[in-house]
Design a protein around this motif. Structure first.
Motif, PDB file in Angstrom:
ATOM      1  N   GLN A 196      43.825  54.456  35.360  1.00  7.62           N
ATOM      2  CA  GLN A 196      43.523  54.611  34.017  1.00  7.62           C
ATOM      3  C   GLN A 196      43.231  53.418  33.208  1.00  7.62           C
ATOM      4  OE1 GLN A 196      46.705  57.795  33.646  1.00  7.62           O
ATOM      5  NE2 GLN A 196      45.154  58.774  32.047  1.00  7.62           N
ATOM      6  N   PHE A 197      43.198  52.354  33.844  1.00  9.70           N
ATOM      7  CA  PHE A 197      42.797  51.023  33.201  1.00  9.70           C
ATOM      8  C   PHE A 197      41.884  51.153  32.365  1.00  9.70           C
ATOM      9  CE2 PHE A 197      40.785  46.967  33.095  1.00  9.70           C
ATOM     10  CZ  PHE A 197      41.817  46.145  32.476  1.00  9.70           C
ATOM     11  N   ARG A 198      40.654  51.347  32.990  1.00  8.54           N
ATOM     12  CA  ARG A 198      39.386  51.567  32.106  1.00  8.54           C
ATOM     13  C   ARG A 198      39.614  52.359  30.759  1.00  8.54           C
ATOM     14  NH1 ARG A 198      34.048  49.737  34.921  1.00  8.54           N
ATOM     15  NH2 ARG A 198      34.879  48.282  36.576  1.00  8.54           N
ATOM     16  N   GLU A 199      40.191  53.675  30.958  1.00  9.05           N
ATOM     17  CA  GLU A 199      40.351  54.748  29.965  1.00  9.05           C
ATOM     18  C   GLU A 199      41.283  53.958  28.895  1.00  9.05           C
ATOM     19  OE1 GLU A 199      41.852  58.216  31.716  1.00  9.05           O
ATOM     20  OE2 GLU A 199      42.663  58.890  29.800  1.00  9.05           O
ATOM     21  N   LEU A 200      42.281  53.389  29.287  1.00 10.40           N
ATOM     22  CA  LEU A 200      43.248  52.783  28.313  1.00 10.40           C
ATOM     23  C   LEU A 200      42.541  51.760  27.543  1.00 10.40           C
ATOM     24  CD1 LEU A 200      46.118  52.715  26.942  1.00 10.40           C
ATOM     25  CD2 LEU A 200      46.801  51.507  28.987  1.00 10.40           C
ATOM     26  N   VAL A 201      41.788  50.918  28.271  1.00 13.55           N
ATOM     27  CA  VAL A 201      40.939  49.818  27.362  1.00 13.55           C
ATOM     28  C   VAL A 201      40.038  50.272  26.556  1.00 13.55           C
ATOM     29  CG1 VAL A 201      39.263  47.777  27.743  1.00 13.55           C
ATOM     30  CG2 VAL A 201      41.108  48.001  29.237  1.00 13.55           C
ATOM     31  N   GLU A 202      39.289  51.113  27.081  1.00 16.03           N
ATOM     32  CA  GLU A 202      38.147  51.955  26.112  1.00 16.03           C
ATOM     33  C   GLU A 202      38.745  52.678  24.674  1.00 16.03           C
ATOM     34  OE1 GLU A 202      34.711  52.542  29.714  1.00 16.03           O
ATOM     35  OE2 GLU A 202      36.364  54.067  29.269  1.00 16.03           O
ATOM     36  N   GLY A 203      40.020  52.986  25.208  1.00 13.03           N
ATOM     37  CA  GLY A 203      40.640  53.850  24.098  1.00 13.03           C
ATOM     38  C   GLY A 203      41.075  53.160  22.818  1.00 13.03           C
ATOM     39  N   ALA A 204      41.799  51.807  23.536  1.00 15.10           N
ATOM     40  CA  ALA A 204      42.229  51.075  22.620  1.00 15.10           C
ATOM     41  C   ALA A 204      41.054  50.234  21.758  1.00 15.10           C
ATOM     42  CB  ALA A 204      43.233  50.028  23.243  1.00 15.10           C
ATOM     43  N   GLY A 241      32.763  45.153  39.756  1.00 13.12           N
ATOM     44  CA  GLY A 241      32.177  45.435  38.239  1.00 13.12           C
ATOM     45  C   GLY A 241      33.237  44.972  37.275  1.00 13.12           C
ATOM     46  N   LEU A 242      34.335  44.301  37.456  1.00  9.16           N
ATOM     47  CA  LEU A 242      35.240  43.968  36.443  1.00  9.16           C
ATOM     48  C   LEU A 242      34.399  42.899  35.407  1.00  9.16           C
ATOM     49  CD1 LEU A 242      38.744  43.740  38.024  1.00  9.16           C
ATOM     50  CD2 LEU A 242      37.957  45.221  36.425  1.00  9.16           C
ATOM     51  N   PRO A 243      33.943  42.169  35.625  1.00  7.17           N
ATOM     52  CA  PRO A 243      33.358  41.131  34.675  1.00  7.17           C
ATOM     53  C   PRO A 243      32.579  41.690  33.756  1.00  7.17           C
ATOM     54  CG  PRO A 243      33.416  40.160  36.763  1.00  7.17           C
ATOM     55  CD  PRO A 243      33.663  41.371  37.209  1.00  7.17           C
ATOM     56  N   GLU A 244      31.612  42.697  34.173  1.00  7.22           N
ATOM     57  CA  GLU A 244      30.689  43.363  33.224  1.00  7.22           C
ATOM     58  C   GLU A 244      31.369  44.381  32.390  1.00  7.22           C
ATOM     59  OE1 GLU A 244      30.313  42.904  36.519  1.00  7.22           O
ATOM     60  OE2 GLU A 244      28.483  41.624  36.484  1.00  7.22           O
ATOM     61  N   PHE A 245      32.436  44.876  32.937  1.00  8.00           N
ATOM     62  CA  PHE A 245      33.488  45.771  32.116  1.00  8.00           C
ATOM     63  C   PHE A 245      34.083  45.179  30.948  1.00  8.00           C
ATOM     64  CE2 PHE A 245      37.524  47.730  31.274  1.00  8.00           C
ATOM     65  CZ  PHE A 245      37.207  48.947  30.740  1.00  8.00           C
ATOM     66  N   PHE A 246      34.812  43.757  31.509  1.00  5.08           N
ATOM     67  CA  PHE A 246      35.436  43.345  30.341  1.00  5.08           C
ATOM     68  C   PHE A 246      34.683  42.714  29.190  1.00  5.08           C
ATOM     69  CE2 PHE A 246      38.296  41.661  34.044  1.00  5.08           C
ATOM     70  CZ  PHE A 246      39.146  42.402  33.917  1.00  5.08           C
ATOM     71  N   ALA A 247      33.203  42.262  29.726  1.00  3.80           N
ATOM     72  CA  ALA A 247      32.375  41.833  28.775  1.00  3.80           C
ATOM     73  C   ALA A 247      31.714  43.100  27.754  1.00  3.80           C
ATOM     74  CB  ALA A 247      31.090  41.285  29.384  1.00  3.80           C
ATOM     75  N   ARG A 266      31.609  34.080  37.970  1.00  2.31           N
ATOM     76  CA  ARG A 266      31.074  35.300  37.685  1.00  2.31           C
ATOM     77  C   ARG A 266      31.664  35.710  36.057  1.00  2.31           C
ATOM     78  NH1 ARG A 266      31.728  39.342  42.825  1.00  2.31           N
ATOM     79  NH2 ARG A 266      31.329  37.997  44.541  1.00  2.31           N
ATOM     80  N   LEU A 267      32.852  35.276  35.938  1.00  2.00           N
ATOM     81  CA  LEU A 267      33.199  35.393  34.297  1.00  2.00           C
ATOM     82  C   LEU A 267      32.207  34.622  33.343  1.00  2.00           C
ATOM     83  CD1 LEU A 267      36.834  35.753  34.684  1.00  2.00           C
ATOM     84  CD2 LEU A 267      35.423  37.527  34.002  1.00  2.00           C
ATOM     85  N   ASN A 268      31.922  33.438  33.709  1.00  6.45           N
ATOM     86  CA  ASN A 268      31.067  32.559  32.878  1.00  6.45           C
ATOM     87  C   ASN A 268      29.577  33.154  32.900  1.00  6.45           C
ATOM     88  OD1 ASN A 268      32.221  29.184  33.889  1.00  6.45           O
ATOM     89  ND2 ASN A 268      33.083  30.637  32.536  1.00  6.45           N
ATOM     90  N   GLU A 269      29.150  33.655  33.953  1.00  4.91           N
ATOM     91  CA  GLU A 269      27.760  34.371  34.122  1.00  4.91           C
ATOM     92  C   GLU A 269      27.777  35.611  33.042  1.00  4.91           C
ATOM     93  OE1 GLU A 269      26.406  33.380  38.782  1.00  4.91           O
ATOM     94  OE2 GLU A 269      26.850  35.587  37.907  1.00  4.91           O
ATOM     95  N   VAL A 270      28.772  36.308  32.907  1.00  3.97           N
ATOM     96  CA  VAL A 270      28.718  37.176  31.830  1.00  3.97           C
ATOM     97  C   VAL A 270      28.843  36.786  30.422  1.00  3.97           C
ATOM     98  CG1 VAL A 270      28.907  39.159  33.501  1.00  3.97           C
ATOM     99  CG2 VAL A 270      30.807  38.240  32.231  1.00  3.97           C
ATOM    100  N   GLY A 271      29.469  35.618  30.138  1.00  2.37           N
ATOM    101  CA  GLY A 271      29.672  35.010  29.140  1.00  2.37           C
ATOM    102  C   GLY A 271      30.869  34.664  28.632  1.00  2.37           C
TER     103      GLY A 271
END
Lengths: 332, 110
Positions: A90-98, A127-133, A169-174
């Motif tokens: 539920q990592f993404r759910e928790l991040v999005e909720g917060a 897909g993590l870098p895009e999600f983080f961004a 990859r993190l630099n690529e998404v900013g």
């Protein structure tokens, strides 16, 4: 050659003798150790995380964490750690909720988790870098050194190369790039039984070396002291360095650093929802308790918590040595 | 048991038991010369100290400045280059005395 075990002085007595205040300040950070599962098994890891660990926060725990954020606007920061927190279902759910509640979210991101398939489900994590961004989280990522030798020695063969690829990859998404607002902080910690160098000097080294050799960017560097507990403590004992290391930490006690330790304005939550003063106390099972009963995210009363003294032990000298050490780097 | 015991380094201040004023002057000088950033950084000073420790073959200093170099942010490559400088100087210092040998050879008419 034998070394006599040397008893460390009492930490609380040391604080009192140096007139250091360790009372709780206004609680700002809810740090959750979401899971002990990790794609790596590092030498320094105080959590003893690995691909074999399965402990994780329950769905009820995730729901309650979001509820606590909602009910307590003063909790400005959700700080997610592990293991590799991204491996929690539920990592993404928790991040999005917060984020939907307007909170800052810090992810303790080990870089390589993006490139390894999930250790249990084998699902790709790319897909993590895009999600983080998209969520504008703040990333705090361990890169023990700007060269391969120390990084691979501490985190395993090949980790340095994978970390660089993940940073690219993190630099690529900013992340880490100018004017994007996407914060990328790198974390240095010594590979062995010595204290970290000066944080500002090291940050300048990291910046020039990573830029020149690999074309990589980041925002800040935290220099963190290795805590003499769990896997790192075992390694110190195996090499006969434990007493010497503890003595080094004690000798480097810095009252200024001690007055700004992270436990004064955060709580740390384990996979069962139990509350601790910091991630290290969590690993040592020094839980926060009120009149003999353990506090959890399910029964906590924050007004009452403010009155409960912070639990300390000899390991706390790790946070007060030299320029200090915390999840936010030095504390001086 | 040998003359050099790692634990003995902690007893270095015993040297100040007598004539403590001289010991304190030495310590103040030592700290000023090695322990602070100046025209040279602490890292550069630690690397010089590591090289001298090898050249003078002091096991206490080698232990102390191996840790000191790491805590100043030096890399094993830099530390190894530093001791190669010491080794090269030691070799050169030995060889340059060959001039003395040549002078004497010539003096003997050999």
């Amino acid at each position: 050659m034998s070394t006599l075990p040397l008893a460390a002085p009492d930490f609380r007595a040391t604080l009192e003798s140096r007139d250091v205040d360790l009372s709780r300040r206004t609680l700002r950070t809810l740090q959750i150790n979401l899971t002990k599962l990790c794609n790596q098994a590092c030498l320094h890891c105080h959590v003893d995380s690995s691909p074999k660990r399965t402990e994780h926060l329950s769905p009820e725990g995730v729901e309650r964490s979001l509820e606590l954020l909602k009910l307590n606007p003063g909790l400005e920061i959700l700080d997610l750690t592990g293991g590799a927190p991204e491996l929690h279902a539920q990592f993404r759910e928790l991040v999005e909720g917060a984020r939907a509640l307007g909170r800052r979210v810090i992810v303790r991101h080990n870089l390589t988790v993006t490139l390894d398939p999930h250790p249990v489900t084998q699902v790709s994590m790319e897909g993590l870098p895009e999600f983080f961004a998209a969520q504008e989280v703040e990333l705090v990522s361990s890169l023990p050194f700007y060269e391969q030798y120390f990084t691979d020695k501490q985190r395993g063969r090949g980790v340095f190369g994978k970390s660089l690829e993940s940073l690219r990859r993190l630099n690529e998404v900013g992340f880490g790039m100018p004017d994007t607002g996407l914060e990328l902080t790198l974390v240095y910690n010594p590979v062995g039984a010595y204290l970290p160098p000066d944080q500002a000097t090291l940050e300048a080294d990291y910046r020039s070396k990573l830029r020149a050799a690999h074309g990589l960017e980041f925002n800040n560097l935290f220099a963190i002291t290795n805590m003499p507990i769990n896997r790192f403590a075992d390694d110190l004992r195996r090499r006969g360095n434990y007493d010497d290391y503890l003595q080094r930490l004690v000798a480097a006690f810095n009252p200024v650093a001690a007055s700004n330790v992270m436990c004064r304005d955060m709580i740390s939550v384990d996979h069962r929802g139990q509350i601790y003063d910091c991630d290290f106390n969590q690993m040592l099972e020094l839980e926060v308790s009120d009149a003999g009963s353990a506090l959890t995210i399910f029964n906590v009363d924050f007004a009452r918590l403010a009155e409960i003294p912070i639990q300390v032990g000899s390991h706390c000298f790790g946070c007060t040595a030299g320029s200090g050490s915390s999840c936010g780097g030095t504390t001086e | 048991m040998s003359y050099y015991e790692p634990e003995d380094l902690k007893n270095f201040p015993k040297v100040g038991t007598f004539k403590p004023d001289l010991w304190e002057k030495f310590m103040a000088y030592y700290q000023a010369a090695t322990g602070e950033d100046g025209a040279l950084s602490k890292r550069e000073k630690a690397l010089i100290a590591l090289a001298v420790s090898h050249s003078r073959q002091c096991p206490y200093c080698i232990d102390a400045y191996t840790t000191g170099c790491l805590e100043a942010g030096a890399t094993p490559d830099q530390m190894t280059e530093a001791i190669h400088v010491a080794a090269a100087l030691d070799a050169g210092i030995t060889l340059v005395h060959g001039v003395q040998m040549h002078n004497h050879l010539e003096g003997l008419g050999a």
